[in-house]
Design a protein around this motif. Structure first.
Motif: not given
Length: 522
Positions: A140-153, A249-255
């Motif tokens: 669950i991304p709490t905002s649009m600002c985290a939606s890309h990472e959520a979908q990637q995960i 950042g993005t990559r670290a959050a996805i990992d």
């Protein structure tokens, strides 16, 4: 049995009369000019080539008299001859508005089936007592600002961990990316967003949750969790949190997200299905891409299934408030009491006022596709649309995405727009959705199976890889509404039990969006 008048075909071969009080018939096979049809011992000569879903007059309807379908006024005649095609040229949209309710209004509770006679299904019984039809790990991304990472995960996790093969009790790792939150929106939109996201996290179709934020948005993790604490919402399921800025950042959050999902999967997989009463189901009913047959076949058949569920002690949720307009008096008179009936009217009046702020008029709700399919105005559309709620009494009304507080039939505030209203039903607690369509649709949902029911045989044949069931047999004359309703109910239980998947699930449809009620961008 009286024979047919010479040279005339039985009306039932070409058209359907919905209610004995109707003065129109709905065409099911394209007519030709001069077609002679026998009805009630007389011959009606059809004056036009009329497409399926549209209607012709069974008798002359003088100017000023109501045109009736479903036993209700659907417009006012401008002068319509027997056999004449009913169009905007000869019928206005004017219908009476009568909203009086007696103070002693009371409708009896449903005629419940005895416990031992209620159908059963196999579901996931959660610690709070609710029962899920699916077992997802939800990002669950709490905002649009985290939606890309959520979908990637979610996408990477399903493939990297071979979820369906290694964890047979987990239905998938899914994300609900959206375009809300951050700092550019305020007002009730944020309240609706937080309520929707929190109710998805707590949903019985979800076995584990990963929450992710950017870190500086208004709807960050701290605010969302404070919102849940204030309402005493406890998830009682595996939970992890990630901040993208804090992670680097993005990559670290996805990992990091992938590592958290890998740890959650065994715990989520420990859940097992158990046999329970069908009364533990929460059903959302919805329609989209409707046509002139939707209110004659698919919607009343789904309504029949809804009645069977309510009589089994279950819960049914119906929304699309713009499509109550013109039929709200019927729902109000079906309310459990006068206070509930007035709440139904307030639901519609609020939406009318809301729409007017944006220059919209609820009477303009039918889309070009609806009109082409025979739904000439909002009254016709609404009378057919509410049929999917069945016939039991209305227990109460709730806000968009608000968790339903009781069993029976409930009405939820919200739009008719499929991509927003379906997620709202699920946020309110729907564990499965029945979705009717006359022109065809492919929609699904991120965490709940969406079973689609066609109103006519041609659209089912054309889109049978997307549509689960056909109610077109009602129009074809080979099944009754009751028979199709039972068939839908039985199939719903099989889907709820995980025996079969909805076509939307097979096709990977995982739509999610949140209604931007009262949006103000700053």
């Amino acid at each position: 049995m009286r024979g047919e008048p010479s040279g005339a075909a039985p009306l039932g071969e070409y058209a359907v009369i919905v209610n004995p009080e109707d003065n129109v018939a709905v065409v099911k096979r394209r007519t030709s000019r001069g077609l002679r049809l026998s009805f009630d011992g007389r011959v009606i000569v059809v004056e036009d080539e009329i497409p399926p879903g549209h209607r012709f007059a069974l008798c002359a309807i003088p100017p000023g008299e109501f045109v009736r379908q479903y036993g209700q006024p659907i417009g006012t005649s401008r002068g319509i001859g027997a056999g004449e095609w009913v169009t905007h040229a000869n019928m206005s949209n004017d219908v009476p508005v009568v909203r009086d309710l007696p103070e002693d209004l009371h409708n009896p509770p449903p005629d419940y089936f005895p416990e031992e006679q209620r159908a059963r299904f196999r579901g996931f019984v959660r610690p709070d007592g609710r029962v899920g039809t699916r077992n997802h790990v939800l990002v669950i991304p709490t905002s649009m600002c985290a939606s890309h990472e959520a979908q990637q995960i979610a996408t990477l996790a399903e493939h990297l961990f071979d979820v369906r093969a290694r964890f047979p009790n987990v239905d998938g790792v899914v994300a609900i990316p959206h375009n809300k939150g951050c700092g550019c929106q305020d007002g009730s939109t944020l309240e609706v967003l937080l309520r929707t996201l929190a109710n998805y996290a707590a949903h019985p179709n979800v076995g584990a949750v990963l929450l992710i934020d950017l870190g500086c948005e208004k709807t960050n993790l701290a605010r969302m969790e404070r919102w849940m604490r204030e309402r005493a919402m406890e998830l009682n399921k595996p939970l992890a949190r990630i901040g993208i800025q804090e992670a680097g950042g993005t990559r670290a959050a996805i990992d990091r997200g992938l590592r958290e999902i890998e740890k959650m999967l065994p715990a989520a997989n420990a859940a097992e299905r158990r046999e329970v009463s069908a009364g533990e189901l929460v059903l959302g009913v919805k329609c989209g891409g409707s046509d002139g047959f939707s209110g004659l076949s698919a919607n009343p058949a789904v309504g029949q299934a809804a009645d069977l569920l309510v009589r089994s002690g279950g819960t049914v949720l119906m929304t699309e408030v713009p499509e109550f307009c013109g039929a709200e008096h019927i729902l109000a008179w079906r309310a459990r009491d006068a206070a509930t009936g007035r709440a139904v009217y307030r639901l519609v009046d609020w939406y009318k006022e809301y729409a007017s702020k944006f220059g919209a008029v609820l009477n303009e709700n039918p889309s070009p596709g609806n009109v082409a399919g025979g739904l000439l105005n909002i009254t016709i559309k609404s009378l057919g649309a509410i049929a999917k709620g069945g016939t039991t009494r209305v227990e109460g009304v709730i806000e968009y995405g608000e968790r339903v507080p009781g069993r029976g039939l409930w009405l939820m505030q919200g739009p008719g727009y499929d991509q927003e209203s379906t997620p709202g039903l699920v946020a309110a607690g729907a564990t499965i959705v029945l979705f009717t369509t006359g022109r065809g649709t492919t929609i699904g949902n991120a965490i709940a199976p969406v079973v689609k029911v066609a109103s006519n045989t041609p659209v089912y044949e054309r889109m049978r890889n997307d549509i689960d069931l056909s109610a077109g047999t009602i129009i074809d004359g080979t099944e009754t509404i009751e028979q199709v309703g039972q068939r839908i109910f039985d199939h719903m239980l099989r889907v709820a039990s995980g025996e079969v998947r909805a076509k939307a699930e097979e096709n990977g449809h995982r739509e999610f969006q949140v209604w931007a009620e009262q949006t103000v961008s700053l």
